[in-house]
Design a protein around this motif. Structure first.
Motif, PDB file in Angstrom:
ATOM      1  N   ASN A   1       6.012  -7.960   5.835  1.00 33.99           N
ATOM      2  CA  ASN A   1       5.762  -9.588   5.488  1.00 33.99           C
ATOM      3  C   ASN A   1       5.066  -9.134   3.938  1.00 33.99           C
ATOM      4  OD1 ASN A   1       3.261  -7.156   5.478  1.00 33.99           O
ATOM      5  ND2 ASN A   1       3.362  -7.646   8.209  1.00 33.99           N
ATOM      6  N   ILE A   2       4.238  -9.740   3.374  1.00 33.69           N
ATOM      7  CA  ILE A   2       3.522 -10.003   2.073  1.00 33.69           C
ATOM      8  C   ILE A   2       2.470  -8.508   1.796  1.00 33.69           C
ATOM      9  CG2 ILE A   2       1.813 -10.875   2.749  1.00 33.69           C
ATOM     10  CD1 ILE A   2       4.477 -12.111  -0.510  1.00 33.69           C
ATOM     11  N   GLU A   3       2.303  -8.470   2.715  1.00 29.84           N
ATOM     12  CA  GLU A   3       1.345  -7.225   2.432  1.00 29.84           C
ATOM     13  C   GLU A   3       2.432  -5.848   2.317  1.00 29.84           C
ATOM     14  OE1 GLU A   3      -2.940  -6.073   3.411  1.00 29.84           O
ATOM     15  OE2 GLU A   3      -3.128  -8.650   4.066  1.00 29.84           O
ATOM     16  N   ASP A   4       2.745  -5.668   3.154  1.00 32.81           N
ATOM     17  CA  ASP A   4       3.964  -5.005   3.060  1.00 32.81           C
ATOM     18  C   ASP A   4       4.973  -4.806   1.339  1.00 32.81           C
ATOM     19  OD1 ASP A   4       3.975  -3.535   5.902  1.00 32.81           O
ATOM     20  OD2 ASP A   4       5.277  -4.599   6.121  1.00 32.81           O
ATOM     21  N   ILE A   5       5.302  -6.022   0.982  1.00 29.70           N
ATOM     22  CA  ILE A   5       6.018  -5.719  -0.769  1.00 29.70           C
ATOM     23  C   ILE A   5       4.738  -5.703  -1.542  1.00 29.70           C
ATOM     24  CG2 ILE A   5       6.867  -7.394  -2.249  1.00 29.70           C
ATOM     25  CD1 ILE A   5       7.893  -9.153   0.167  1.00 29.70           C
ATOM     26  N   ALA A   6       3.285  -5.761  -1.104  1.00 32.12           N
ATOM     27  CA  ALA A   6       2.401  -5.500  -2.092  1.00 32.12           C
ATOM     28  C   ALA A   6       2.252  -4.051  -1.894  1.00 32.12           C
ATOM     29  CB  ALA A   6       0.878  -6.167  -2.011  1.00 32.12           C
ATOM     30  N   ALA A   7       1.826  -3.834  -0.873  1.00 33.44           N
ATOM     31  CA  ALA A   7       2.021  -2.020  -0.394  1.00 33.44           C
ATOM     32  C   ALA A   7       3.118  -0.935  -1.814  1.00 33.44           C
ATOM     33  CB  ALA A   7       1.526  -1.916   0.659  1.00 33.44           C
ATOM     34  N   VAL A   8       4.417  -1.609  -1.302  1.00 29.28           N
ATOM     35  CA  VAL A   8       5.026  -0.663  -1.583  1.00 29.28           C
ATOM     36  C   VAL A   8       5.503  -0.993  -3.054  1.00 29.28           C
ATOM     37  CG1 VAL A   8       8.016  -0.838  -2.352  1.00 29.28           C
ATOM     38  CG2 VAL A   8       6.750  -0.850   0.091  1.00 29.28           C
ATOM     39  N   ASN A   9       5.478  -2.054  -3.963  1.00 33.39           N
ATOM     40  CA  ASN A   9       5.215  -2.312  -5.399  1.00 33.39           C
ATOM     41  C   ASN A   9       3.752  -1.385  -6.030  1.00 33.39           C
ATOM     42  OD1 ASN A   9       5.349  -3.356  -7.476  1.00 33.39           O
ATOM     43  ND2 ASN A   9       4.233  -5.024  -7.524  1.00 33.39           N
ATOM     44  N   ALA A  10       2.702  -1.248  -5.289  1.00 39.35           N
ATOM     45  CA  ALA A  10       1.465  -0.472  -5.483  1.00 39.35           C
ATOM     46  C   ALA A  10       1.712   1.043  -5.510  1.00 39.35           C
ATOM     47  CB  ALA A  10       0.268  -1.261  -5.016  1.00 39.35           C
ATOM     48  N   LEU A  11       2.101   1.595  -4.709  1.00 38.24           N
ATOM     49  CA  LEU A  11       2.891   2.552  -4.322  1.00 38.24           C
ATOM     50  C   LEU A  11       3.682   3.417  -5.273  1.00 38.24           C
ATOM     51  CD1 LEU A  11       2.864   3.682  -0.605  1.00 38.24           C
ATOM     52  CD2 LEU A  11       0.885   3.995  -2.188  1.00 38.24           C
ATOM     53  N   TYR A  12       4.591   2.325  -5.596  1.00 40.32           N
ATOM     54  CA  TYR A  12       6.216   2.966  -6.085  1.00 40.32           C
ATOM     55  C   TYR A  12       5.621   3.354  -8.114  1.00 40.32           C
ATOM     56  CZ  TYR A  12      10.942   3.915  -7.085  1.00 40.32           C
ATOM     57  OH  TYR A  12      11.744   4.856  -7.511  1.00 40.32           O
ATOM     58  N   ARG A  13       4.524   4.536  -8.171  1.00 42.73           N
ATOM     59  CA  ARG A  13       4.818   4.508  -9.586  1.00 42.73           C
ATOM     60  C   ARG A  13       4.112   6.123  -8.742  1.00 42.73           C
ATOM     61  NH1 ARG A  13      -0.680   3.184 -10.109  1.00 42.73           N
ATOM     62  NH2 ARG A  13      -0.543   2.317  -8.264  1.00 42.73           N
ATOM     63  N   PRO A  14       4.562   6.928 -10.344  1.00 46.88           N
ATOM     64  CA  PRO A  14       3.732   8.458 -10.278  1.00 46.88           C
ATOM     65  C   PRO A  14       2.774   8.898  -9.435  1.00 46.88           C
ATOM     66  CG  PRO A  14       4.898   7.984 -12.712  1.00 46.88           C
ATOM     67  CD  PRO A  14       4.369   6.218 -11.771  1.00 46.88           C
ATOM     68  N   GLY A  15       2.937   9.641  -8.733  1.00 53.96           N
ATOM     69  CA  GLY A  15       1.410   9.971  -8.135  1.00 53.96           C
ATOM     70  C   GLY A  15       1.119   9.245  -6.560  1.00 53.96           C
ATOM     71  N   PRO A  16       1.425   7.967  -6.336  1.00 55.25           N
ATOM     72  CA  PRO A  16       1.162   7.476  -4.806  1.00 55.25           C
ATOM     73  C   PRO A  16       2.700   7.683  -4.507  1.00 55.25           C
ATOM     74  CG  PRO A  16       0.697   5.952  -6.814  1.00 55.25           C
ATOM     75  CD  PRO A  16       0.902   7.268  -8.026  1.00 55.25           C
ATOM     76  N   MET A  17       3.584   7.834  -5.192  1.00 54.61           N
ATOM     77  CA  MET A  17       4.328   7.653  -4.349  1.00 54.61           C
ATOM     78  C   MET A  17       4.994   8.620  -3.181  1.00 54.61           C
ATOM     79  SD  MET A  17       7.562   7.709  -7.582  1.00 54.61           S
ATOM     80  CE  MET A  17       8.614   7.838  -6.612  1.00 54.61           C
ATOM     81  N   GLN A  18       4.205   9.806  -3.159  1.00 52.17           N
ATOM     82  CA  GLN A  18       4.396  11.181  -2.578  1.00 52.17           C
ATOM     83  C   GLN A  18       3.448  10.229  -1.331  1.00 52.17           C
ATOM     84  OE1 GLN A  18       0.971  14.242  -2.644  1.00 52.17           O
ATOM     85  NE2 GLN A  18       0.071  12.429  -4.967  1.00 52.17           N
ATOM     86  N   TYR A  19       2.945   9.496  -0.731  1.00 50.40           N
ATOM     87  CA  TYR A  19       2.509   9.201   0.466  1.00 50.40           C
ATOM     88  C   TYR A  19       3.626   8.238   0.338  1.00 50.40           C
ATOM     89  CZ  TYR A  19      -1.746  10.557  -1.562  1.00 50.40           C
ATOM     90  OH  TYR A  19      -2.446  11.828  -2.639  1.00 50.40           O
ATOM     91  N   ILE A  20       5.101   8.298   0.740  1.00 54.56           N
ATOM     92  CA  ILE A  20       5.590   6.494   0.477  1.00 54.56           C
ATOM     93  C   ILE A  20       6.444   7.613   2.330  1.00 54.56           C
ATOM     94  CG2 ILE A  20       8.109   5.197   0.554  1.00 54.56           C
ATOM     95  CD1 ILE A  20       6.733   4.526  -2.449  1.00 54.56           C
ATOM     96  N   PRO A  21       7.082   8.769   1.747  1.00 59.50           N
ATOM     97  CA  PRO A  21       7.574   8.771   3.586  1.00 59.50           C
ATOM     98  C   PRO A  21       6.238   9.008   4.022  1.00 59.50           C
ATOM     99  CG  PRO A  21       8.165  10.204   0.809  1.00 59.50           C
ATOM    100  CD  PRO A  21       6.765   9.451   1.313  1.00 59.50           C
ATOM    101  N   ASP A  22       4.959   9.487   4.421  1.00 58.97           N
ATOM    102  CA  ASP A  22       4.110   9.248   5.466  1.00 58.97           C
ATOM    103  C   ASP A  22       4.133   7.802   6.162  1.00 58.97           C
ATOM    104  OD1 ASP A  22       3.786  11.464   6.189  1.00 58.97           O
ATOM    105  OD2 ASP A  22       1.787  11.719   4.417  1.00 58.97           O
ATOM    106  N   MET A  23       4.118   6.797   5.254  1.00 56.55           N
ATOM    107  CA  MET A  23       4.022   5.153   5.251  1.00 56.55           C
ATOM    108  C   MET A  23       5.305   5.064   6.152  1.00 56.55           C
ATOM    109  SD  MET A  23       3.572   2.058   2.257  1.00 56.55           S
ATOM    110  CE  MET A  23       3.406   0.236   2.673  1.00 56.55           C
ATOM    111  N   ILE A  24       6.297   4.997   5.449  1.00 53.04           N
ATOM    112  CA  ILE A  24       8.053   4.588   6.323  1.00 53.04           C
ATOM    113  C   ILE A  24       7.645   5.272   8.061  1.00 53.04           C
ATOM    114  CG2 ILE A  24      10.138   4.978   6.994  1.00 53.04           C
ATOM    115  CD1 ILE A  24      10.147   5.280   2.891  1.00 53.04           C
TER     116      ILE A  24
END
Length: 210
Positions: A58-81
Motif C-alpha cells: 500500500n501507499i503507507e509501505d511506500i512512504a515508510a521505505v522512502n523515509a527509512l532509506y537514508r543514512p541512520g534509519p536504514m538500520q531499522y529496515i531489516p527488522d521492519m521486513i
C-alpha cells in the motif's frame, strides 16, 4: 507532465492523476518486483532491493521505505521486513504503542509518531510534544535529553517497568535523531506512486519522457 501529454496526443486519453486508485495491483506489483528504474525516489539498486524484500502492499509501505532509506534509519529496515513478513514479532512495552507504530511495523519513523508517543504514552501535552519534536528536528539533542525523567514517569504510569522504560527511552533517542516528517514522506510517496502508475500502464510514453 511530458508523459501525460504524450498519452493524450498518441492515445487520446486524458489521465487525471488525482483520480487514479492508490491500491492499483499492477502499480504495486512494480514496487514489489523492484522494477522502479525511473520512478521518483526509488531508482537506486539499494532501494529496489529493499522493495523486493519488503513487498510494499500500500501507499503507507511506500512512504515508510522512502523515509527509512537514508543514512541512520536504514538500520531499522531489516527488522521492519522481518516483522512485516511475520518472521519476527514487534514488541511494545505498553499497548498504546501498537496503535501508534503498528502501520510501520513497530518502527518509529515519523516525527508525528514521536509526538504521539510523548502525548499518548507519556502524558505530555500536544504543545509540549511538538516542542520536543522541534528539539530533535533542529538537532538540539541536549534539550531533548532533559525530558528523560518526565517521559519515564509518564510511561511507567501507563504500565511499563522502569527497566523497559529506560531501554525504550534509549531507542527513542536514536529514532528521534532521524525521525522524518510524515506529510513530506506521504507527498513524495504519492508522486512516486503516480510515476510508477504511468510506467506500469503507459510504458512507451513514460520511457520516452524519461
Amino acid at each position: 507532465d511530458f508523459t501525460l501529454k504524450a498519452v493524450k496526443r498518441v492515445e487520446g486519453q486524458e489521465i487525471r492523476l488525482k483520480e487514479i486508485p492508490l491500491n492499483d495491483a499492477k502499480t504495486l506489483l512494480l514496487f514489489q518486483r523492484g522494477e522502479t528504474s525511473g520512478v521518483f525516489q526509488f531508482e537506486s539498486a539499494g532501494i529496489r532491493n529493499v522493495l523486493r524484500r519488503l513487498g510494499p502492499e500500500n501507499i503507507e509501505d511506500i512512504a515508510a521505505v522512502n523515509a527509512l532509506y537514508r543514512p541512520g534509519p536504514m538500520q531499522y529496515i531489516p527488522d521492519m521486513i522481518e516483522i512485516k513478513h511475520k518472521r519476527k514479532k514487534a514488541e511494545y512495552i505498553i499497548p498504546q504503542l501498537e496503535d501508534i507504530l503498528g502501520k510501520t511495523y513497530g518502527q518509529c519513523i515519523y516525527q508525528e509518531q514521536l509526538m504521539d508517543i510523548f502525548h499518548k504514552c507519556a502524558g505530555f501535552s500536544l504543545g509540549k510534544a511538538d516542542l520536543i519534536r522541534r528539539f530533535m528536528s533542529k538537532k538540539k539533542e541536549e534539550l531533548f535529553l532533559k525530558e528523560k525523567e518526565p517521559f519515564l514517569e509518564g510511561i511507567i504510569k501507563k504500565g511499563a517497568s522502569r527497566k523497559d522504560a529506560e531501554k525504550y527511552w534509549n531507542e527513542l533517542v536514536e529514532f528521534a535523531k532521524y525521525a522524518f516528517n510524515k506529510s513530506h514522506a506521504a507527498a513524495y510517496a504519492v508522486i512516486s506512486y503516480q510515476t510508477a502508475y504511468l510506467k506500469a500502464y503507459y510504458r512507451t510514453e513514460f520511457l520516452t519522457a524519461l
